[in-house]
Design a protein around this motif. Structure first.
Motif, short mmCIF file in Angstrom:
data_model
loop_
_atom_site.label_atom_id
_atom_site.label_comp_id
_atom_site.label_asym_id
_atom_site.label_seq_id
_atom_site.Cartn_x
_atom_site.Cartn_y
_atom_site.Cartn_z
N TRP A 95 0.83 -1.36 -0.07
CA TRP A 95 0.06 0.22 -0.05
C TRP A 95 0.88 1.30 -0.05
O TRP A 95 2.10 1.31 0.65
N LEU A 96 0.15 2.28 -0.46
CA LEU A 96 0.73 3.69 -0.47
C LEU A 96 -0.41 4.79 -0.44
O LEU A 96 -1.13 4.65 -1.35
N GLY A 97 -0.07 5.69 0.13
CA GLY A 97 -0.79 6.78 0.40
C GLY A 97 -0.39 8.13 0.47
O GLY A 97 0.66 8.41 1.08
N VAL A 98 -1.09 8.98 -0.15
CA VAL A 98 -0.69 10.41 -0.06
C VAL A 98 -1.99 11.17 0.36
O VAL A 98 -3.16 11.34 -0.37
N GLY A 99 -1.88 12.08 1.34
CA GLY A 99 -3.14 12.80 2.01
C GLY A 99 -3.66 11.95 2.97
O GLY A 99 -3.24 11.11 3.77
N ASN A 100 -4.84 12.00 3.49
CA ASN A 100 -5.52 11.75 4.59
C ASN A 100 -6.76 10.56 4.21
O ASN A 100 -7.62 10.55 5.04
N VAL A 101 -6.38 9.72 3.40
CA VAL A 101 -7.42 8.47 3.42
C VAL A 101 -6.75 7.38 3.99
O VAL A 101 -5.60 7.07 3.75
N GLU A 102 -7.49 6.81 5.01
CA GLU A 102 -6.86 5.92 6.00
C GLU A 102 -7.01 4.65 5.55
O GLU A 102 -8.21 4.21 5.02
N MET A 160 0.50 7.34 6.08
CA MET A 160 -0.20 8.51 5.13
C MET A 160 0.94 9.60 5.11
O MET A 160 1.18 10.25 5.98
N THR A 161 1.14 9.78 3.92
CA THR A 161 2.44 10.66 3.66
C THR A 161 1.77 11.93 3.25
O THR A 161 0.65 12.28 2.43
N GLY A 162 2.21 13.16 3.75
CA GLY A 162 1.55 14.54 3.41
C GLY A 162 1.54 15.10 2.21
O GLY A 162 2.46 14.55 1.39
N GLY A 163 0.57 15.82 1.57
CA GLY A 163 0.63 16.19 0.25
C GLY A 163 -0.65 16.10 -0.52
O GLY A 163 -1.60 15.58 0.03
N ILE A 164 -0.75 16.45 -1.62
CA ILE A 164 -2.14 16.77 -2.55
C ILE A 164 -1.58 16.02 -3.68
O ILE A 164 -0.82 16.91 -4.43
N VAL A 165 -2.25 14.97 -4.27
CA VAL A 165 -1.93 14.48 -5.47
C VAL A 165 -2.40 15.46 -6.51
O VAL A 165 -3.66 15.57 -6.40
N GLY A 166 -1.73 15.84 -7.56
CA GLY A 166 -2.11 16.75 -8.27
C GLY A 166 -1.55 18.28 -8.21
O GLY A 166 -1.62 19.17 -8.99
N TYR A 167 -1.21 18.30 -6.95
CA TYR A 167 -0.60 19.69 -6.60
C TYR A 167 0.82 19.69 -5.98
O TYR A 167 1.74 20.20 -6.29
N LEU A 168 0.91 18.66 -4.90
CA LEU A 168 2.23 18.49 -4.27
C LEU A 168 2.49 17.44 -3.89
O LEU A 168 1.90 16.52 -2.89
N LEU A 169 3.37 16.62 -4.60
CA LEU A 169 3.63 15.14 -4.55
C LEU A 169 4.75 14.74 -3.61
O LEU A 169 5.79 15.65 -4.01
N PRO A 170 4.88 14.25 -2.63
CA PRO A 170 6.16 14.01 -1.86
C PRO A 170 7.17 13.45 -2.85
O PRO A 170 6.87 12.56 -3.70
N PRO A 171 8.63 13.87 -2.59
CA PRO A 171 9.75 13.19 -3.46
C PRO A 171 10.02 11.91 -3.27
O PRO A 171 10.45 11.15 -4.47
N ASN A 172 9.75 11.27 -2.27
CA ASN A 172 10.24 9.85 -1.90
C ASN A 172 8.93 9.15 -1.58
O ASN A 172 8.21 9.01 -0.46
N LEU A 173 8.41 8.18 -2.60
CA LEU A 173 7.15 7.62 -2.27
C LEU A 173 7.63 5.99 -2.18
O LEU A 173 8.02 5.41 -2.89
N GLN A 174 7.26 5.72 -0.91
CA GLN A 174 7.62 4.15 -0.43
C GLN A 174 6.36 3.55 -0.03
O GLN A 174 5.81 3.73 0.82
N THR A 175 6.19 2.47 -1.15
CA THR A 175 5.35 1.39 -0.71
C THR A 175 5.64 0.41 0.33
O THR A 175 6.81 -0.16 0.58
N GLN A 176 4.73 0.28 1.34
CA GLN A 176 4.74 -0.67 2.38
C GLN A 176 4.22 -1.95 2.02
O GLN A 176 3.21 -1.97 1.31
N THR A 177 4.78 -3.17 2.45
CA THR A 177 4.25 -4.42 2.25
C THR A 177 3.79 -5.15 3.76
O THR A 177 4.69 -5.08 4.59
N VAL A 178 2.67 -5.38 3.86
CA VAL A 178 2.25 -6.22 5.20
C VAL A 178 1.65 -7.56 4.91
O VAL A 178 1.02 -7.68 3.86
#
Length: 210
Positions: free
Chosen positions: A104-111, A130-148
């Motif tokens: 999983w990978l998330g940007v913004g406040n969807v839990e 949940m990484t801070g940002g708004i997809v379409g406006y401000l995307l974090p530079p390091n997108l790290q997918t987690q595995t569980v």
């Protein structure tokens, strides 16, 4: 809005509604067969509400449908580009591979949470970062997918910020996912925003499958 179905070993359901007084919701869910037994889930929360929020979420939903086989970080970048001239959205992506794990990978406040049956009440086995940002406006530079890890019977619950997050203790995991999603929406919805919840249960290997 209510939807449900099954893909491979996963049973899923979605419940949602627009902000009272609005005709359309800016919250969207996506459930896609990603091939090789994998299922891609996404919950998209367009910034604000109404038609402009819905447009942003719809752009991302189309990108996901057209590129479902891509890795999650690539999908997030593609959504970001597609929403560049919109309000943007919070986006959470979950890939269930069919072999007892989620990515999983998330940007913004969807839990996104994996909930399991506990000794007395349901227990959260894992929570997506949940990484801070708004997809379409401000995307974090390091997108790290987690595995569980995920076990048969575990339930993935994804919810927008129109849902109060204190619902886990009240869940009845013996219910179908349609009832789980409906109950969360009915009892934990906010009156100040669009709201959507997706519930997906890992049912385990299909009998007779090789």
């Amino acid at each position: 809005m209510h939807e449900d179905g099954s893909v491979g070993t996963v049973e899923w359901a979605v419940a949602g509604r627009a902000l009272p007084g609005q005709r359309v919701s800016g919250d969207r869910s996506v459930v896609l067969d990603a091939g090789d037994g994998s299922v891609l889930f996404a919950v998209l929360d367009g910034l604000g509400h109404g038609a402009a929020a819905a447009d942003a979420a719809d752009r991302a939903a189309q990108v996901l449908a057209d590129n479902r086989a891509e890795p999650l970080d690539v999908l997030m970048v593609l959504c970001h580009r597609a929403m560049a001239d919109t309000r943007g959205a919070a986006v959470s992506l979950v890939l269930f591979t069919g072999d007892d794990e989620l990515h999983w990978l998330g940007v913004g406040n969807v839990e996104s949470r994996v909930v399991a049956v506990g000794p007395g009440k349901p227990a959260v086995r894992a929570t997506a970062l949940m990484t801070g940002g708004i997809v379409g406006y401000l995307l974090p530079p390091n997108l790290q997918t987690q595995t569980v890890a995920i076990r048969p019977g575990d339930v993935l619950v994804m919810s927008t910020d129109g849902i109060f997050s204190d619902f886990v203790d009240t869940l009845d995991l013996a219910q179908p996912t349609t009832d789980i999603a409906d109950d969360i929406l009915r009892h934990h919805v906010k009156d100040t925003d669009d709201a959507l919840v997706l519930a997906a249960r890992h049912r385990g290997p299909i009998a007779g499958a090789s």
